[in-house]
Design a protein around this motif. Structure first.
Motif, short mmCIF file in Angstrom:
data_model
loop_
_atom_site.label_atom_id
_atom_site.label_comp_id
_atom_site.label_asym_id
_atom_site.label_seq_id
_atom_site.Cartn_x
_atom_site.Cartn_y
_atom_site.Cartn_z
N ALA A 154 0.88 -1.18 0.00
CA ALA A 154 0.00 0.00 0.00
C ALA A 154 0.91 1.22 0.00
CB ALA A 154 -0.92 0.01 1.21
N PRO A 155 1.37 1.67 -1.18
CA PRO A 155 2.45 2.66 -1.28
C PRO A 155 2.19 3.99 -0.57
CG PRO A 155 1.99 1.68 -3.42
CD PRO A 155 0.90 1.23 -2.50
N TYR A 156 0.94 4.38 -0.44
CA TYR A 156 0.61 5.65 0.21
C TYR A 156 0.19 5.46 1.67
CZ TYR A 156 0.71 8.34 -4.17
OH TYR A 156 1.10 8.96 -5.33
N SER A 157 -0.73 4.54 1.93
CA SER A 157 -1.30 4.44 3.28
C SER A 157 -0.47 3.58 4.22
CB SER A 157 -2.73 3.89 3.21
OG SER A 157 -2.76 2.60 2.62
N ALA A 158 0.27 2.59 3.69
CA ALA A 158 1.09 1.70 4.53
C ALA A 158 2.26 1.21 3.69
CB ALA A 158 0.25 0.53 5.05
N PRO A 159 3.26 2.06 3.46
CA PRO A 159 4.31 1.76 2.47
C PRO A 159 5.36 0.74 2.91
CG PRO A 159 4.75 3.87 3.52
CD PRO A 159 3.42 3.40 4.03
N ALA A 160 5.33 0.30 4.17
CA ALA A 160 6.33 -0.68 4.61
C ALA A 160 6.26 -1.93 3.74
CB ALA A 160 6.09 -1.04 6.08
N ALA A 161 7.38 -2.29 3.15
CA ALA A 161 7.40 -3.34 2.11
C ALA A 161 7.52 -4.73 2.72
CB ALA A 161 8.53 -3.08 1.12
N TYR A 162 6.43 -5.24 3.30
CA TYR A 162 6.43 -6.62 3.79
C TYR A 162 6.38 -7.61 2.63
CZ TYR A 162 5.86 -4.80 8.49
OH TYR A 162 6.06 -4.17 9.68
N TYR A 163 6.03 -7.13 1.44
CA TYR A 163 6.17 -7.93 0.23
C TYR A 163 7.27 -7.31 -0.62
CZ TYR A 163 5.55 -9.44 -4.58
OH TYR A 163 5.78 -9.93 -5.85
N PHE A 164 8.15 -8.15 -1.15
CA PHE A 164 9.18 -7.68 -2.06
C PHE A 164 9.26 -8.67 -3.22
CE2 PHE A 164 13.20 -6.38 -3.79
CZ PHE A 164 13.27 -5.03 -3.48
N PRO A 165 9.25 -8.18 -4.48
CA PRO A 165 9.29 -9.08 -5.62
C PRO A 165 10.50 -10.01 -5.60
CG PRO A 165 8.78 -6.84 -6.32
CD PRO A 165 9.17 -6.76 -4.88
N THR A 166 10.33 -11.21 -6.13
CA THR A 166 11.42 -12.18 -6.21
C THR A 166 12.44 -11.69 -7.22
OG1 THR A 166 9.88 -13.96 -5.68
CG2 THR A 166 11.99 -14.58 -6.64
N ILE A 167 13.61 -11.31 -6.74
CA ILE A 167 14.58 -10.67 -7.63
C ILE A 167 15.17 -11.66 -8.62
CG2 ILE A 167 16.59 -11.03 -6.14
CD1 ILE A 167 15.70 -7.86 -8.18
N GLY A 168 15.15 -12.96 -8.29
CA GLY A 168 15.71 -13.96 -9.18
C GLY A 168 15.00 -14.07 -10.52
N ARG A 169 13.75 -13.62 -10.60
CA ARG A 169 13.01 -13.70 -11.87
C ARG A 169 13.08 -12.39 -12.65
NH1 ARG A 169 8.12 -11.07 -11.48
NH2 ARG A 169 7.30 -10.70 -9.39
N MET A 170 13.86 -11.44 -12.20
CA MET A 170 13.94 -10.14 -12.88
C MET A 170 14.98 -10.15 -14.00
SD MET A 170 11.57 -8.48 -11.56
CE MET A 170 10.50 -8.78 -10.15
#
Length: 744
Positions: free
Chosen positions: A126-142
């Protein structure tokens, strides 16, 4: 969902062989692929698109290509970003599942003060209301990673102080291709990736499966798994008009799903126990588990009127739900948070001994909180880009976005006790009794970026506008059914203009200088009347190529009028997410990047590339205040910011040949303080410096098969990475992985 990938692969393979061979002879090379228009690189889901564009920005920019990502095949974004100057990171779990990233001295907790994006779309839950990144994209597939800092970042918001990181997922290929990679290593770590894709005259697709799992490198007293299992499923489809159409159009649909279970805890170690065995976990954390799912839907329309004028519009929906079931407190007559227990085990000796679980306890001693939350982030954004002129080459970018997001907290606490060395639930918590509220945000954002090129001189003024309404609906802890019997609401509004300007002057094709100034901004919380984070940021740098030594040197100065801190459990707070004013702060630094081929032109068969990066970050609070948050505490003017290493460098050596490649990476991170302060860092508020070396090798057997090995922490260095959320936490020990990849 585990059946999702095979179905897609079979369907798409059938589609490939079912379409006439004639369509293979005419590949679509326009839609959402990099297209170079003179010096301008355009891509619908990138912010840079190439190293060329990164080197020609009027602000600091870095582009990590697919080839660079393949050197070490990292699955941890923390290790990838160490090679980028200006980045500060402190780790938490050793695998990069939930990194804490800072750009140019922004607060690093849960990467909440930078813009995290995947394929050009905000990706924090929730980039505006709760921006803490408890989800982070799997970097290995980037496929690539883009980092933008400096004045031209006003294109991207809402956070404009530190910068933006955009991760580019697997793209639809130009022709039929497939790739399968299998790897295995110690700690029973395994990695699997399967990709299939193709393009035709009016259609393209790619599908991907990615799994990353491990048993973990920590050991729970009494036994148990401390690892994780994370799977990603991705499919992209494209339909488009003929390449020669008068007005070219394409429609690109992306669907992504991921699921993760991680036996991860907030419970660390006391200093004494860390020194004895840094990879130990107390028995009281044996029930801790993160269980999460993430969905992303993205529909992108490209309307190209001419090579110099195009409009890209993207609609998106991101959904994330998770329940992090983890130990929160010990109650032997009085509730004590686990952070307090580990910070002062002498005062809380009984509580500390209870955590060990060596003896039976009474009922309800341990509180295990179900941090149950759902997030939604959705919106639509449109960007128009146009270019004109000859002697005075000009371009204009106009963008607008409407965005909504929310965080729904519905949490409870179960009570446990030890019986025969096992945690047993003794009281089932009432759902919603710990937290029962919804935070939300609605935002309209717009930006304009103008670029004027007069031969050797380039000027890029820009301005961003953000109109944000932040709200919270609190049902109270006694209304689990949400009937509204004890309802309270609050709202905060922000309306802000964010200007910036950058310039670049090229003396020769081997020397240029650039600089800029822009306004820094980060949204406040939903408390009525709370001020936003504000700063004025300056940078000045040079890019050069001197006798084969390529690089850049940048100096910057960020002048905060109002720094905001967040009450996160991850940083030792209560977890309310409420923000608080941290006053005036000065952050300044130097960023150095150097590249050189040691063999230069001496050999046609071998290359010996060397890359060196250095970051100096100097911070100082200019005002005094008191905070209940552990990483700030009582702050006095002159104190340094916590969790920001003053000095760090990264050194990569490579040996490259057409049949093999070997890469060695060494990184040093200075000691940093874990609470604001000055002068010598007290031992109990310090994370010591560390020097870690990684090694990777690849053997290209033929055009299809590649064999590789990757060693993390070659010399098995023991080091701490943080003291939050609760107690000392170790970095990854010696780890080795072997892999085989097949591609066509």
């Amino acid at each position: 969902m585990r059946r999702f990938l095979p179905t897609i692969v079979i369907l798409l393979l059938g589609t490939h062989f079912g379409i006439s061979q004639e369509s293979n002879d005419s590949k679509d090379s326009i839609t959402l692929k990099t297209e170079v228009l003179n010096e301008v690189t355009v891509n619908g889901n990138t912010i840079l698109g190439s190293k060329f564009e990164a080197k020609n920005r009027t602000g600091s920019a870095n582009y990590i290509s697919e080839k660079e990502l393949q050197k070490f095949s990292y699955n941890d974004i923390s290790r990838i970003l160490r090679s980028v100057p200006g980045v500060n990171i402190y780790e938490e779990d050793g695998f990069g599942l939930r990194p804490n990233i800072s750009l140019r001295g922004t607060s690093p907790e849960r990467s909440a003060k930078i813009n995290l994006m995947e394929d050009g779309v905000l990706i924090a839950p929730a980039p505006y209301s709760a921006p803490a990144a408890y989800y982070f994209p799997t970097i290995g597939r980037m496929q690539a990673v883009e980092i933008l800092k400096g004045s031209s970042q006003v294109q991207y918001g809402p956070n404009t102080t530190g910068g933006a990181i955009n991760m580019i997922s697997t793209q639809i290929p130009d022709q039929f291709m497939g790739r399968a990679t299998l790897s295995a290593g110690n700690f029973n770590s395994k990695n699997t990736q399967i990709v299939v894709g193709d393009s035709f005259k009016n259609f393209g697709f790619v599908s991907e499966y990615y799994n990353y799992n491990s048993d973990g490198f920590k050991n729970i007293d009494g036994g148990g798994n401390t690892g994780f299992d994370k799977s990603d499923y991705l499919a992209k489809f494209r339909i488009n008009t003929d390449e020669g159409a008068k007005i070219y159009q394409s429609l690109h649909f992306k669907i992504q799903f991921s699921e993760e279970t991680a036996n991860e805890t907030y419970l660390g170690l006391t200093d004494t126990d860390f020194n004895k065995n840094p990879y130990r976990r107390y028995r009281a954390s044996s029930e801790d588990l993160m269980d999460s799912e993430h969905q992303q839907y993205q529909l992108t329309h490209l309307l190209k009127f001419s090579p110099a004028f195009a409009i890209t519009t993207t609609g998106y929906v991101n959904k994330f739900k998770r329940n992090w079931y983890k130990l929160d407190d010990v109650n032997l007559g009085e509730r004590v948070g686990i952070n307090n227990v580990l910070s002062d085990p002498d005062t809380y000796a009984m509580e500390y001994n209870a955590l060990l679980g060596n003896t039976d306890s009474t009922e309800d001693v341990f509180g295990i909180k179900a941090n149950n939350r759902k997030y939604t982030s959705k919106g639509i954004q449109s960007i128009a880009r146009m270019r004109w002129g000859a002697d005075w080459l000009q371009s204009l970018e106009l963008g607008i976005r409407y965005h909504e997001d929310e965080e729904d907290r519905y949490q409870w606490v179960d009570r446990y006790g030890f019986q025969n060395n096992e945690l047993m639930r003794t009281t089932v918590g009432i759902k919603g009794a710990d937290a029962n509220r919804i935070s939300n945000a609605k935002a309209i954002a717009a930006h304009t970026l103008y670029k004027l090129n007069l031969g050797r001189f380039t000027l890029t003024p820009g301005i961003r506008y953000e109109n944000i309404v932040l709200g919270r609906i609190n049902y109270g802890t006694n209304d689990g059914s949400r009937l509204g019997t004890d309802l309270s609401e609050r709202e905060n509004q922000v309306d802000v203009w964010i200007p910036g300007i950058g310039a670049n002057y090229t003396f020769t094709d081997k020397l240029s200088i650039f600089g800029g100034v822009h306004k820094g901004f980060s949204p406040p919380g939903n408390t009525e009347g709370q001020d936003a984070e504000r700063s004025i940021n300056y940078e000045l740098g040079t890019r050069f190529n001197y006798h084969g030594i390529q690089g850049e040197v940048i100096g910057y100065y960020n002048d905060y009028q109002n720094l905001l801190g967040s009450d996160l459990a991850a940083s030792g707070g209560t977890g309310s997410l409420d923000q608080f004013n941290a006053g005036e702060v000065r952050v300044s630094g130097i960023e150095v990047l150097l590249n050189y081929n040691l063999l230069n032109n001496l050999s046609q068969k071998f290359r010996l590339p060397v890359t060196f990066t250095y970051t100096l970050t100097d911070t100082e609070f200019l005002s005094s205040f008191e905070s209940d948050n552990d990483i700030f505490g009582e702050v006095t003017a002159g104190d340094e910011m916590p969790y920001i290493a003053k000095n760090q460098f990264n050194l990569n050596f490579g040996l490259m040949h057409k049949k093999f490649a070997v890469d060695l990476g060494a990184r040093y991170i200075d000691a940093f303080r874990t609470q604001a302060g000055t002068a010598t860092i007290p031992t109990n508020l310090r994370v010591d410096s560390n020097f870690v070396v990684d090694l990777a090798g690849r053997y290209f057997y033929n055009d299809h098969f590649t064999f590789s090995a990757n060693i993390i922490n070659l010399f098995d260095t023991t080091y701490a990475v943080s003291r939050v959320p609760a107690g000392l936490r170790p970095g990854h020990p010696f780890g080795i992985n072997f892999s085989i990849a097949y591609g066509f």
